[in-house]
Design an enzyme around this catalytic site. Structure first.
Site, mmCIF file in Angstrom:
data_model
loop_
_atom_site.group_PDB
_atom_site.id
_atom_site.type_symbol
_atom_site.label_atom_id
_atom_site.label_comp_id
_atom_site.label_asym_id
_atom_site.label_seq_id
_atom_site.Cartn_x
_atom_site.Cartn_y
_atom_site.Cartn_z
ATOM 1 N N TYR A 224 -51.078 19.370 -5.113
ATOM 2 C CA TYR A 224 -50.339 20.416 -4.406
ATOM 3 C C TYR A 224 -51.286 21.611 -4.288
ATOM 4 C CZ TYR A 224 -45.917 17.924 -4.737
ATOM 5 O OH TYR A 224 -44.917 16.988 -4.599
ATOM 6 N N HIS B 297 -32.418 19.782 -1.906
ATOM 7 C CA HIS B 297 -33.418 19.934 -2.975
ATOM 8 C C HIS B 297 -32.835 19.557 -4.329
ATOM 9 C CE1 HIS B 297 -36.993 21.510 -4.987
ATOM 10 N NE2 HIS B 297 -36.185 22.099 -5.852
#
Length: 628
Positions: A239, A421
């Protein structure tokens, strides 16, 4: 051995096929005949013509090398999906399938294979050991095969639902696709075991809205938020965080559309990207470009969490409604943006450069409404927890009628997109609109949700929420692999249950979330401790996380906790954009009552008229106009 024999004749129409009863049965086959019809995008019934190509607007790579490519289109009137797999290096066949979480077991498959003489195409399934069998109901219909200088292509279609218990139901939400290639011929499909071939998993939203994109304003400008030509790390998962700064004193604009900008050659490695706006209260944010997990990452980047854009592999451009745009710039916005790029590099490719990112289309000609983003679901707090060793445990967050009555305008708001989410234990998310105690509309649902595939999803139809309405967000979790309870929180091993809904006109309501009243949870701890014969509960002294961890978890303690969550009063976070609560009493609120639940619409196959389907595989005849 080539997949197709150049001298393949129509006389070669028999194949001895081994059944589950070990009986040899002669399967009569004939060459596939093309039946001209219109493509789904034109509303036709069956696009099987090779002279008129099927329009396939959606594309994504399947494997990390990019050797397998998937394209598709949708017909909602016919409830059918059209798929094309292109393989740059075809050998003896391929497998494409769907399963609940991307497992190779209990999967719904379409298989192309050859026995060294002929090639076959069929609907198949895998059992709990990965062994493959031909399905007795052939629901994948072969439409075309073609060999070109770029490789081999296979075009076929299938209904969303077939009413075959071995088939996967294709629904809105994440689909876990499994793929594989066959390096050797197989005499019988029953010789195939998926665990013994090269396979992989890819995630996609196969069902998309069928509305045409709106036109862009003439004065639209672009802003590219991209990584600064970095070298992708030689590791499977990275990431990457990069801080981007807007020009000083940028006036208020409206974002009206955005799209991905992926460095050519990296399409199979750039997995997903998000652009976040930093908190307007921060006058400066340190310049940073590096791993989001690095200890060198400035702590202030944690305050860059307001989502502006989110893209994942296979996603198309995102358009705002014609009368709304997302604010960018101006005195109420931050000058700092955070780009986060997820690189998936399982082949550990080294030295690969990348400057992928997101291109924002914005205009200074402001539209009628500001678009806004509202958080629904559960507050990030450890009082909401999932017991260990649970297969399906549900938690529900509420946006109550009192909050919508207080905060929404009289005409209500229009939800046009949402981003679901959870963290690693999340398996499903569903947000539903309740009016007058009755479920009236599903805002968004994903029964196969994965935290590794998060994308802003356009709704097929906008949902209007009026003052006094209720929004329920229910999340499903699996903790079978965990020995300790999982509490709510920000950590990846903690959990969330959130739906970031995109709507207009923008209001001051930024959070509409709930959690159980903490006092009732303390009563639960006291009761379970007494029941289990433990020490006197130190409720109120130990942290909630420690109290959950100290319990002896069994089916009884889990069931009592589930019952508590479904009956106890809640605390509401009915928050303004200033992070302050709207005026009112938000503690010990009664749970909203739902007296009627929505029923799922019937699929065509459930209407009593099942199509006549073959139980035999199709002999593959390549397009004779091409060299094969």
């Amino acid at each position: 051995m080539r997949l197709f024999n150049k001298n393949l004749r129509l006389q070669d129409v028999t194949l001895m096929y081994l059944t589950v009863l070990a009986t040899l049965v002669v399967i009569l086959v004939a060459s596939y005949q093309v039946d001209p019809a219109a493509s789904p995008s034109r509303g036709g019934s069956t696009p099987t013509s090779t002279s008129t190509p099927v329009q396939l607007p959606y594309h994504m790579p399947l494997d990390p090398r990019g050797h397998l490519q998937l394209s598709w289109n949708i017909s909602y009137p016919l409830q059918e999906l059209y798929l094309e797999v292109r393989c740059s290096e075809m050998k003896h066949g391929l497998v494409l399938g769907m399963s609940d979480r991307g497992e190779l077991t209990n999967a719904d498959l379409v298989v192309l294979w050859d026995d060294g003489h002929q090639s076959f195409f069929g609907d198949a399934w895998s059992d709990s050991q990965g062994h493959v069998s031909l399905d007795s109901q052939q629901d994948y219909q072969l439409m075309d095969t073609r060999q070109t200088p770029e490789g081999f292509s296979l075009l076929f279609k299938r209904p969303f639902s077939t009413c075959d218990p071995r088939d996967y139901i294709i629904e809105e939400g994440t689909v876990h696709l499994i793929y594989g290639v066959l390096d050797q011929p197989i005499r019988s499909l029953q010789q195939l075991n998926l665990s013994q071939i090269e396979t992989g998993v890819q995630r996609a939203l196969l069902l998309r809205p069928d509305t045409p994109p709106p036109s862009l304003p003439r004065d639209v400008q672009t802003l590219e938020v991209r990584t600064p030509d970095i070298t992708i790390p030689t590791q499977e998962t990275t990431y990457w965080c990069h801080i981007f700064q807007l020009t000083p004193n940028m006036p208020k604009n409206h974002i009206v559309m955005y799209e991905s900008v992926v460095t050519p050659g990296n399409e199979a490695i750039v997995h997903h990207m998000e652009v976040f706006e930093c908190s307007p209260e921060m006058s400066t944010v340190p310049q940073y470009s590096g791993s989001c997990d690095s200890k060198m990452k400035p702590a202030s980047l944690n305050y860059c969490r307001h989502v502006l854009a989110a893209w994942a592999m296979g996603a198309k451009s995102f358009y705002y409604p014609t009368d709304a745009g997302l604010p960018l710039g101006g005195p109420a916005s931050s000058r700092f943006l955070r780009l986060e790029v997820h690189y998936h590099n399982p082949l550990l490719i080294s030295g690969r450069k990348d400057n992928s990112g997101v291109r924002l289309y914005h205009t200074s000609s402001l539209r009628r409404y500001d678009a806004g983003i509202m958080e629904l679901g559960l507050v990030y707090t450890p009082v909401m927890a999932i017991p260990p060793r649970e297969q399906n445990f549900h938690l529900t967050g509420f946006c109550t009628s009192k909050c919508t009555q207080t905060a929404l305008p009289s005409g209500g708001i229009n939800i046009f997109a949402s981003q679901l989410h959870t963290h690693l234990a999340g398996r499903g998310v569903r947000t539903v609109l309740v009016r007058g105690g009755r479920e009236v509309k599903v805002v968004q649902e994903d029964k196969h949700f994965s935290t590794h595939y998060q994308i802003i999803r356009m709704l097929r139809k906008m949902v209007t929420v009026l003052p006094g309405d209720v929004l329920l967000t229910k999340c499903t979790y699996n903790t079978e692999d965990r020995s300790q309870p999982t509490v709510g929180g920000f950590g990846i091993m903690e959990e969330m249950c959130v739906n970031y809904v995109h709507y207009y006109p923008r209001t001051q309501l930024e959070l509409c979330k709930s959690n159980i009243d903490p006092g009732y949870l303390q009563k639960y701890f006291s009761f379970i401790n007494r029941f289990q014969g433990g020490d006197v509960c130190s409720c109120g002294q130990a942290s909630v996380t420690d109290q959950f961890s100290s319990l002896s978890w069994d089916s009884f303690s889990g069931e009592v906790l589930n019952s508590l969550y479904n009956t106890a009063p809640i605390s509401m976070a009915c928050n303004q954009s200033s992070a302050k609560l709207f005026p009112g009493d938000w503690e010990k609120q009664e749970l909203p009552v739902v007296t009627s639940q929505l029923q799922r619409p019937l699929y065509p196959c459930e209407g009593g008229k099942l199509p006549s389907q073959s139980s035999e595989p199709t002999v593959v005849q390549p397009d004779r106009g091409e060299e094969v």
